[in-house]
Design a protein around this motif. Structure first.
Motif, PDB file in Angstrom:
ATOM      1  N   GLY A 120      13.933   3.875   2.958  1.00 16.52           N
ATOM      2  CA  GLY A 120      13.848   4.742   3.121  1.00 16.52           C
ATOM      3  C   GLY A 120      12.152   4.522   3.586  1.00 16.52           C
ATOM      4  N   PHE A 121      11.782   3.096   2.935  1.00 20.61           N
ATOM      5  CA  PHE A 121      10.313   2.967   2.579  1.00 20.61           C
ATOM      6  C   PHE A 121       9.368   2.251   3.901  1.00 20.61           C
ATOM      7  N   THR A 122       8.607   2.260   4.246  1.00 18.68           N
ATOM      8  CA  THR A 122       8.038   1.162   4.736  1.00 18.68           C
ATOM      9  C   THR A 122       6.884   0.212   4.375  1.00 18.68           C
ATOM     10  N   ALA A 123       7.358  -1.270   5.207  1.00 17.56           N
ATOM     11  CA  ALA A 123       6.510  -1.936   5.261  1.00 17.56           C
ATOM     12  C   ALA A 123       4.631  -1.487   4.012  1.00 17.56           C
ATOM     13  N   SER A 124       4.322  -0.790   4.667  1.00 16.51           N
ATOM     14  CA  SER A 124       2.976  -0.115   4.438  1.00 16.51           C
ATOM     15  C   SER A 124       2.506   0.431   3.413  1.00 16.51           C
ATOM     16  N   THR A 125       3.471   0.663   2.487  1.00 16.73           N
ATOM     17  CA  THR A 125       3.632   1.451   1.302  1.00 16.73           C
ATOM     18  C   THR A 125       3.490   0.816   0.098  1.00 16.73           C
ATOM     19  N   LEU A 126       3.639  -1.047   0.321  1.00 19.18           N
ATOM     20  CA  LEU A 126       3.423  -2.043  -0.762  1.00 19.18           C
ATOM     21  C   LEU A 126       2.168  -1.928  -0.324  1.00 19.18           C
ATOM     22  N   GLY A 127       1.362  -2.196  -2.516  1.00 18.27           N
ATOM     23  CA  GLY A 127       0.020  -2.148  -2.665  1.00 18.27           C
ATOM     24  C   GLY A 127      -0.343  -0.615  -2.734  1.00 18.27           C
ATOM     25  N   THR A 158       2.265   4.000  -5.889  1.00 17.41           N
ATOM     26  CA  THR A 158       4.032   4.257  -6.545  1.00 17.41           C
ATOM     27  C   THR A 158       4.436   2.601  -6.032  1.00 17.41           C
ATOM     28  N   ASN A 159       4.649   1.833  -5.315  1.00 14.61           N
ATOM     29  CA  ASN A 159       4.743   0.515  -5.204  1.00 14.61           C
ATOM     30  C   ASN A 159       3.317  -0.480  -4.997  1.00 14.61           C
ATOM     31  N   PRO A 160       2.670  -0.822  -6.266  1.00 13.37           N
ATOM     32  CA  PRO A 160       2.021  -1.812  -6.748  1.00 13.37           C
ATOM     33  C   PRO A 160       2.413  -3.398  -6.019  1.00 13.37           C
ATOM     34  N   TYR A 161       1.173  -4.129  -5.724  1.00 10.91           N
ATOM     35  CA  TYR A 161       1.072  -5.348  -6.118  1.00 10.91           C
ATOM     36  C   TYR A 161       1.783  -6.058  -7.566  1.00 10.91           C
ATOM     37  N   LEU A 162       2.642  -6.971  -7.488  1.00 19.83           N
ATOM     38  CA  LEU A 162       3.229  -7.396  -9.526  1.00 19.83           C
ATOM     39  C   LEU A 162       2.507  -8.712  -9.052  1.00 19.83           C
ATOM     40  N   ILE A 163       1.065  -8.647  -9.866  1.00 21.77           N
ATOM     41  CA  ILE A 163       1.076  -9.943 -10.620  1.00 21.77           C
ATOM     42  C   ILE A 163       1.376 -10.930 -11.108  1.00 21.77           C
ATOM     43  N   SER A 164       2.106 -11.888 -11.691  1.00 23.46           N
ATOM     44  CA  SER A 164       3.071 -12.363 -12.678  1.00 23.46           C
ATOM     45  C   SER A 164       2.342 -14.273 -13.014  1.00 23.46           C
ATOM     46  N   ASP A 187       0.195 -15.488  -7.709  1.00 27.62           N
ATOM     47  CA  ASP A 187       0.348 -14.509  -7.316  1.00 27.62           C
ATOM     48  C   ASP A 187      -0.575 -13.482  -6.867  1.00 27.62           C
ATOM     49  N   TRP A 188      -2.352 -14.100  -8.259  1.00 32.51           N
ATOM     50  CA  TRP A 188      -3.479 -13.195  -8.520  1.00 32.51           C
ATOM     51  C   TRP A 188      -4.221 -13.532  -6.845  1.00 32.51           C
ATOM     52  N   ALA A 189      -3.705 -14.924  -6.130  1.00 29.39           N
ATOM     53  CA  ALA A 189      -3.973 -14.401  -4.880  1.00 29.39           C
ATOM     54  C   ALA A 189      -4.129 -13.673  -3.799  1.00 29.39           C
ATOM     55  N   THR A 190      -3.471 -12.945  -4.313  1.00 31.28           N
ATOM     56  CA  THR A 190      -3.016 -11.132  -3.436  1.00 31.28           C
ATOM     57  C   THR A 190      -4.139 -10.939  -3.433  1.00 31.28           C
ATOM     58  N   VAL A 191      -4.626 -11.011  -5.231  1.00 28.68           N
ATOM     59  CA  VAL A 191      -5.535  -9.642  -5.757  1.00 28.68           C
ATOM     60  C   VAL A 191      -6.995 -10.178  -4.745  1.00 28.68           C
ATOM     61  N   LYS A 200      -6.417  -1.369  -2.720  1.00 29.47           N
ATOM     62  CA  LYS A 200      -4.583  -1.987  -3.401  1.00 29.47           C
ATOM     63  C   LYS A 200      -4.855  -1.227  -4.734  1.00 29.47           C
ATOM     64  N   TYR A 201      -3.485  -1.585  -4.998  1.00 28.21           N
ATOM     65  CA  TYR A 201      -2.525  -0.799  -6.654  1.00 28.21           C
ATOM     66  C   TYR A 201      -2.535  -2.322  -6.900  1.00 28.21           C
ATOM     67  N   PHE A 202      -2.933  -3.155  -7.703  1.00 31.49           N
ATOM     68  CA  PHE A 202      -1.936  -4.322  -8.224  1.00 31.49           C
ATOM     69  C   PHE A 202      -1.226  -3.860  -9.894  1.00 31.49           C
ATOM     70  N   ARG A 203      -0.874  -4.648 -10.021  1.00 31.45           N
ATOM     71  CA  ARG A 203       0.450  -4.341 -11.965  1.00 31.45           C
ATOM     72  C   ARG A 203       0.629  -6.003 -12.171  1.00 31.45           C
ATOM     73  N   LEU A 204      -0.018  -6.207 -13.431  1.00 30.80           N
ATOM     74  CA  LEU A 204      -0.057  -7.279 -13.886  1.00 30.80           C
ATOM     75  C   LEU A 204       1.317  -6.996 -14.571  1.00 30.80           C
TER      76      LEU A 204
END
Length: 211
Positions: A19-26, A29-35, A39-43, A51-55
């Motif tokens: 029920g969510f769209t791909a545009s919610t990524l970042g 409520t749906n941050p980029y996950l950095i592991s 992955d840091w290239a996304t930041v 955008k929102y990022f979570r380590l």
């Protein structure tokens, strides 16, 4: 096939499954996950956007410094080990929280310098620095700090601590040196536990415990 993008799944045609769209990524409520460092290239790619990022784990960086960061980085209680300042400028809309910085930074170039951010215009909360910062050849009004070099219209710096040793030498102008930040504004509940030392300077060094 399904791709796990944060908390939501999408099929290969990028149609939403839950029920969510791909545009919610970042989003918040749906941050980029950095592991990982990869992955840091996304930041880096989205650094100028809100955008929102979570380590999600501790990572060790190379010599990459983000020029300007306008998003929200949640360290999530993890650490980043650095060889260079993580961010050059934290923009007015930028925010870094719940992050620990480790490593060792050595610089002989001029300019403001801090292990987390050189120039802060945004918000830094609940961050801790263990990285040592060793600098030389500072010039007039350069800021040197454990987490932050210098604040410029910063909205807030709160609940931040420095444990890293700061060493400055060969200054030719007025230099601002502090544990958490070389020059801070709107700073609350911050503490310095690291040593601060300087020498061989022809200019004036203003040294403070926190700033």
């Amino acid at each position: 096939s399904l791709y796990d993008l944060g908390d939501y799944d999408y099929n290969g045609e990028n149609h939403p499954i839950s029920g969510f769209t791909a545009s919610t990524l970042g989003s918040e409520t749906n941050p980029y996950l950095i592991s990982s460092v990869s992955d840091w290239a996304t930041v880096v790619n989205y650094a100028s956007q809100s955008k929102y990022f979570r380590l999600m784990s501790d990572i060790t960086m190379g010599t990459t410094t983000i020029n300007e960061f306008a998003g929200v980085l949640d360290g999530n209680g993890h650490s980043i080990t650095v060889q260079q300042p993580l961010i050059n400028t934290l923009a007015e809309g930028g925010k870094v929280v719940n992050l620990t910085i480790r490593g060792q930074i050595t610089s002989s170039s001029t300019g403001n310098i801090g292990a987390l951010v050189n120039i802060n215009k945004g918000i830094v909360e609940h961050c801790t620095n263990y990285a040592s910062v060793t600098v030389s050849n500072r010039t007039s009004n350069d800021g040197v700090g454990g987490l932050i070099g210098k604040c410029s219209r910063a909205l807030l710096v709160s609940d931040c601590d420095n444990f890293g040793a700061i060493t400055i030498s060969d200054c030719s102008g007025a230099c601002l040196v502090g544990g958490v930040g070389g020059s801070l504004v709107n700073a609350y509940n911050c503490s310095n536990y690291g040593t601060i030392s300087g020498g061989n300077c022809t200019g004036t060094i203003s040294i403070g415990g926190v700033a």
